[in-house]
Every structure is written in C-alpha cells, then in structure tokens.
Design an enzyme around this catalytic site. Sequence first.
Site: not given
Length: 413
Positions: A189-192, A195
Amino acid sequence: MILDRRGPWTAEEFVGGTTAKKFLRDEAKILVIGAGGLGCEILQNLALMGFTNIHVIDMDTIDISNLNRQFLFRESDVGRSKAKVAAEFVMTRVPGVRVTPHHGKIQDHDNDFYMQFNIIIAGLDSIAARRWINATLVDMVDPENENSLKPLIDGGTEGFKGQSRVILPSISACYECSIDMITPPTAFPICTIANTPRLPEHCIEWASVLQWPKVKKDIKLDTDDPDHIEWLFREASARASEFKIEGVTWALTQGVVKNIIPAIASTNAIIAASCCNEAFKIATTSAGWLNNYMMVTNLLYTGDDSIYTYTFELEKKDDCPVCGGETASIEVAHDLTLEQFIEQLKGERFKLSRPSISGTSGPIFWQEPPALYQATRGNLEKLVKDLVGNSPMWSITDPGLPSASLSLQIGFK
C-alpha cells in the site's frame, strides 16, 4: 532399453526399437522457449536424452546475476545472447547435437515457424509470453491436419515450488483456462510505503515509486541500469536507517524493482527433468504422458528429506477466451460502476493490465490515444448497466491479452 521393448504403461501405438530411436535422433524437432535457469537445464537434458535437433529462443543477454544458477554461462559470456551461448555450450559438450539459437522475442515469429516443430517446451518467467504462445498454438490447430497440433510442455519455478504441465492445444485445458490460478504479484500500500515502512521492501518501493519521480523527474527508471539500481539502493538504505530497518541490500533492491523471483537450482533441475521426461514420452510413445498438471514442492533444503508432488487434471473451460467454444461471459452487480468493472477485469479471472472497452456503438472507455481517453474517461463513474443498454456484448483490448481482443457477454446478478 526403454525403447527396445514394451512396458506396463506403454501406449498402444508404441513401435519401439529402431523406428523410435530413428525418430528421436533424426526426425524429432524440439523448440525450447527460454534459456534461463530452467531453459539451461532443459537444453542439457534433451541433448543427453538423444534429441539431436533442438532450437532455442530467448530475447535476453547474460547478466552477472545469472551465473549462480544458469550453468551454461560463464563470466566471460556476460553481455552476450543467452540463446547463442547456450547453443554453443551444449553442442561443444554433446557431439552430434545441433542446437539452433534464435535471439529475439517469440512474437517475432509467425505460425510457419512454430509449425515446423514436433514439441514445444516453455521455460518462461513471463505470464504474457506464456499466454501468447498458448494462444498461438491453439490458433494453429486445423482439424483436418493432425500435424498442426503441437504439444506444449510448460514448466515454471518459484523458489522451492514448481509446476510442469502438458497442453494439447484445443484438446486439453490450455494455459488460459487456468489463468485464475496464478498468484498475483506482491503489492505494498502506498500509505505504508510513504508513512510507516516496516520492511526493507517498503524502503525500496519508496525509493523507486515515490523518490525517483520526485528527484529524477523526466528520467525514466531503467531497472537494467546498474547506476539506477545503485541510486535506489542508497536512497532506500537512508530511508531504512531513518526508521531503524535492517536488510536493505543491493541485490534485494534489484530484486524488488525488477520483481525477480528467487530461483533455486535444485527446483529448476526437478522441473526440467519432468518437462523433458514428458517430451521423451510424447516423442516415443513409450509411456502415457502427464494428464495434465503436476505441482512440486522441493523440500530438500527446508529440513525435510523428500519432494512433495501432486498431479491432477485441469478441466477445459467452455468459456475460455482462447480454446473455449463459447463466448466468455461475466455477471456483475446492478450498482457496479465502469471503474469498478475495469478493476474486476484486472483480477484473477482475466489478469488484464490496461483494458480498453468498446461496444457496438463505439468506444466506451479507451486508455489510448490521449484524445480518446479524455473523451471516454467520464464513463468511469457511470453504471455498467446504463452503458450496456441493449448491447451486452463488449469488445476488450489489453496489452496482456494473447489475442487481438476479447469478446465479453455482460450479464447482471
């Protein structure tokens, strides 16, 4: 001895003796697709089994990272064609064998090229290439010409796991019939990535997916360029240090960005042996061939002392877009949007990447060219049932499709 007398599993049409040996040595013509870890083992086995007329096709050149498992190559061969070097090596080691190399893509050759072979063995690491050769061989079959059916033996490995299968185009289940069995590639996932990275792979993906476009802007990432890999390695290492993550290496960086699947030499040897055994049985009718899929788990180095295998028959699908006699169909919910429908096409059943869709009245959504994309992108938010209207037959095109287009009958749950 095997060809001198009948055995308990010998096919009825088995002749044996001089006839079988003559066909094996003088008449059988075998094509090996791929000269990588699996292909090198296959070429060696075929030559030592008595096949003397072998062709090999591969589009790649030899990289230093190939040498630990692709044993036909040496450090002095780096940069040369895999097909040419493999052919030279086998002919040097096994006198009397003729191996003809073809450096290039399998798509560069027409049906007449593939028609000359008796058996085709695929040792590929590309799903798209497998789909293409499968569809090509199915399309070649002429019911009035029995020589137009070319058995396809497909082998594949992934770490300690592997598979071999025998495909009789238009008769048994083809590769496309089982496309939903393929494990989807790992995606983070891009968020992982952006961030909360927790793995070294997260740091490498961050460097390639987010940092490279930000810093390098108009320079396209070349995963075969050592300087590009080095830059990603340094960026990923700094990111890992910031979040106290260990394990980022140059090799792992290259493996993540190139989606390299770990290769185990012993697994390659096991699967290659199975593929060549099937080729020998088909060429000589000395025994019945595999019906039609075998899975292998190589347990030699995992604390056990055996190899687990499981064989089963894959059934041919009536609505297979390649070998099925019926039009492919799909049922969708009444509240499904076109954007959600496209995501379904990318899923397990069809494995598409950038599908474009047309109806009887014209384009519904096209990825290219830019003008058509802009003209049709507004349909993404519309419901499929509203776009279908009275014309439930859609034509799908996609880079991953083995044929020009897929005709799809749309139904509703």
